[in-house]
Design a protein around this motif. Structure first.
Motif, PDB file in Angstrom:
ATOM      1  N   SER A 204       0.817  -1.219   0.000  1.00 40.62           N
ATOM      2  CA  SER A 204       0.000   0.000   0.000  1.00 40.62           C
ATOM      3  C   SER A 204       0.849   1.266   0.000  1.00 40.62           C
ATOM      4  CB  SER A 204      -0.933   0.004   1.212  1.00 40.62           C
ATOM      5  OG  SER A 204      -1.882  -1.030   1.117  1.00 40.62           O
ATOM      6  N   GLN A 208       0.856   4.211  -2.918  1.00 38.64           N
ATOM      7  CA  GLN A 208       0.570   5.611  -2.611  1.00 38.64           C
ATOM      8  C   GLN A 208       1.732   6.507  -3.032  1.00 38.64           C
ATOM      9  OE1 GLN A 208      -1.121   6.135   1.232  1.00 38.64           O
ATOM     10  NE2 GLN A 208      -1.244   8.354   1.088  1.00 38.64           N
ATOM     11  N   ASN A 235      -7.344   7.248  -1.046  1.00 36.63           N
ATOM     12  CA  ASN A 235      -6.308   6.699  -0.160  1.00 36.63           C
ATOM     13  C   ASN A 235      -6.923   5.966   1.024  1.00 36.63           C
ATOM     14  OD1 ASN A 235      -4.145   7.590  -1.710  1.00 36.63           O
ATOM     15  ND2 ASN A 235      -3.999   9.557  -0.649  1.00 36.63           N
ATOM     16  N   ASN A 239      -6.292   1.987   1.516  1.00 36.24           N
ATOM     17  CA  ASN A 239      -5.374   1.705   2.621  1.00 36.24           C
ATOM     18  C   ASN A 239      -6.088   1.114   3.826  1.00 36.24           C
ATOM     19  OD1 ASN A 239      -3.168   2.624   1.191  1.00 36.24           O
ATOM     20  ND2 ASN A 239      -3.481   4.747   1.822  1.00 36.24           N
TER      21      ASN A 239
END
Length: 239
Positions: A204, A208, A235, A239
């Motif tokens: 993750s 990002q 996000n 996440n």
């Protein structure tokens, strides 16, 4: 002039009490804005707001005049009904994010067959596969080719990539040069076909970081580009 065209919906905005302003990317005329009168009226209307979901693929019959800012839709139907893009939480979040970016990036009121086909083909592919968590990364890098800001990919063995200049370099020349693990991550997405999304596993944090680099690249190369408001939700979901 009455035109029949395919269209991808970019955005919609309620106007006054009953009307709707819709922005679309059309195969025939590029970016076009429409005024849909009575869309929210209690009276029966054949052009309903539900048609205009983000990135819906529609077939439109439009009344288009060159000297007008807002045009009119005479008839509308779904060109292709999605099976998951508007119902799956992960995919629908990506759709909202990409629609916001396309609204910022696409400006030309002129046809671009290659660009329209790219958007349409990518969306139909994404609709049918198990959720690809880097589809938006792939889509944005592929989009650079059609909006004239694709990276220069010669000399890929050089140790630095300058995000501002859009090319590989032998030496660092400013704060927008990336190298090491960041460059490895950036290289992994360049030229990647949609079908190969499983070939470069990322956690993750890496996804990002890669997305942040891509958005910075867009800011450096596209005038007026800003960080999308939907990035925060994207996000959070991923996440």
């Amino acid at each position: 002039m009455i035109i029949s065209t395919k269209a991808v919906i970019l955005s919609k905005l309620k106007y006054k009490d009953h009307d709707l302003i819709v922005r679309a990317y059309t195969a025939s005329n590029g970016v076009v804005s429409f005024l849909v009168k009575g869309a929210f009226s209690s009276k029966k209307t054949k052009i309903k707001p539900a048609y205009f979901q983000p990135l819906s693929l529609l077939q439109l019959e439009i009344d288009y005049k060159n000297n007008r800012d807002l045009h009119y839709i005479k008839n509308v139907r779904l060109q292709q009904a999605y099976s998951a893009l508007h119902t799956d939480i992960l995919k629908s979040t990506v759709v909202i994010f990409l629609a916001e970016i396309l609204t910022m990036v696409l400006k030309e009121e002129a046809p671009n067959e290659g660009l329209y086909t790219y958007i349409e083909t990518a969306l139909l592919w994404f609709d049918t596969v198990d959720c690809n968590s880097i589809f938006h990364h792939q889509f944005l890098m592929g989009l650079t080719k059609y909006v004239g800001v694709s990276p220069e990919l010669s000399n890929p063995t050089l140790p630095f990539f300058n995000l501002e200049a859009g090319l590989y370099q032998a030496k660092s020349s400013g704060r927008y040069c990336i190298s090491g693990s960041k460059l490895t991550l950036f290289n992994s997405i360049l030229g990647m076909e949609f079908d190969n999304y499983k070939s470069e596993p990322m956690n993750s944090a890496q996804k990002q970081e890669l997305l942040n680099m891509i958005l910075l690249y867009f800011k450096l190369h596209l005038q007026g580009f800003k960080s999308p408001k939907s990035l925060v939700i994207l996000n959070q979901v991923f996440n």
